[in-house]
Design an enzyme around this catalytic site. Structure first.
Site, short mmCIF file in Angstrom:
data_model
loop_
_atom_site.label_atom_id
_atom_site.label_comp_id
_atom_site.label_asym_id
_atom_site.label_seq_id
_atom_site.Cartn_x
_atom_site.Cartn_y
_atom_site.Cartn_z
N ASP A 60 0.76 -1.31 -0.04
CA ASP A 60 -0.12 0.01 0.00
C ASP A 60 0.94 1.05 0.08
OD1 ASP A 60 -2.20 1.76 0.10
OD2 ASP A 60 -2.70 1.35 2.24
C1 SPV Z 1 -7.50 1.76 3.71
O1 SPV Z 1 -8.24 0.75 4.00
O2 SPV Z 1 -6.72 1.65 2.44
C2 SPV Z 1 -7.27 2.71 4.37
C3 SPV Z 1 -7.53 2.81 5.83
O3 SPV Z 1 -6.59 3.72 3.97
S1 SPV Z 1 -5.92 2.42 6.44
O4 SPV Z 1 -5.22 1.08 6.16
O5 SPV Z 1 -6.23 2.39 7.98
O6 SPV Z 1 -4.84 3.43 6.14
MG MG Z 2 -5.95 3.57 1.96
#
Ligand code: SPV
Ligand code: MG
Length: 302
Positions: A60
């Protein structure tokens, strides 16, 4: 096939964020998880950057390009009558990248997009380590650019502040969120990685702006929904539970089959194949084939 006009889902998302009833958005990462969330009764879908990335085997950290993100979101959108709020991270670059993403998302019938005040490349908020917050000035410019780029007049632009995630004060989160509303955001996500709900309580008690607030209680899941409702929160996002459930089940089943060299005895742990067909609306296709594929059947000896 679901038939909907481009703006009907953005109208739906706008409505679910209005004061009155607390809305619930479920995190999803593909068409199947979107269909499952809809059937469970959620009001909307969170197109989670963490989950879409993870399902593609990516981190991510903007490893998934914004065009691929939109392709996945479009497939998810095709699978549901629910509105999708797409998590577009920090907009995948500067104001220009962000506004191109928003223009394309609004053109493709996505109900809304969330952008957050991080610097590119973003780092997932639940990870330890430096997060890199953008300046409020820079982020306001990005919001204005995105607002002007929307091709659907009802498209929902959500601004997410990560001030609390980087360790800033509730006052700073409030200052930022108010500026983001002034810059053109329709709603705010205030994210916190605290294990307790206190930061969100303080934020909501001082929140004056006439814009809905959304929360993501991944790290404070023991907070009852009524607490959010009483605070005036508009919607709760269960960001990643579906993906985590799927990964958990996949791990367990893969380990069992590998160990036993057999797929016997998994009843109750895996969905029967007919249920997969049903989730994908196979009956609709069978019925459509009866109506449209008559020539094809004539030449099919089976
Ligand atoms: C996601 O679900 O990608 C989010 C929430 O942005 S978090 O993972 O808490 O950043
Ligand atoms: Mg996110």
């Amino acid at each position: 096939m679901l038939k909907q006009t481009n703006s009907s889902k953005s109208v739906q998302l706008r409505a679910l964020l209005q004061p009155g009833r607390l809305g619930f958005l479920m995190g999803a990462h593909d068409g199947l998880s979107t269909r499952i969330a809809e059937r469970a009764g959620f009001d909307g879908i969170w197109g989670s950057s963490l989950c879409i990335s993870a399902a593609l085997g990516m981190r991510d950290r903007n490893e998934v390009s914004w065009t691929l993100l939109l392709d996945v979101a479009e497939l998810m959108n095709e699978s549901t009558r629910l509105p999708i709020l797409l998590d577009a991270d920090e907009g995948h670059g500067d104001f220009n990248n962000a506004r191109r993403l928003v223009a394309r998302a609004s053109q493709r019938g996505i109900a809304g997009v969330s952008i957050e005040d991080k610097r590119f490349p973003k780092r997932n908020s639940l990870l330890d380590g430096p997060q890199g917050l953008a300046s409020a000035d820079e982020f306001c410019g990005k919001i204005r650019a995105c607002r002007e780029a929307c091709l659907d007049p009802h498209f929902v632009l959500v601004a997410r502040t990560e001030a609390l995630v980087v360790g800033d004060t509730v006052d700073e989160a409030l200052r930022r969120a108010e500026r983001y509303v002034d810059a053109g955001a329709d709603a705010i996500i205030v994210h916190s990685r605290s294990p307790v709900v206190d930061q969100i309580v303080s934020f909501m008690r001082s929140w004056q702006a006439a814009a809905p607030v959304i929360v993501i209680p991944t790290t404070y899941p023991d907070t009852p929904a009524e607490v959010f409702e009483d605070l005036g929160v508009s919607a709760v996002i269960w960001a990643n539970h579906s993906l985590r459930a799927a990964a958990f089940a996949m791990q367990a089943v893969c380990a069992k089959i590998a160990l036993r060299e057999s797929a016997l005895g998994l009843d109750g742990e895996i969905l029967p194949v007919p249920e997969i067909f049903e989730l994908l609306d196979q009956p609709e296709l069978d019925e459509a084939e009866l109506r449209y594929a008559t020539g094809l059947r004539e030449h099919d000896p089976s």
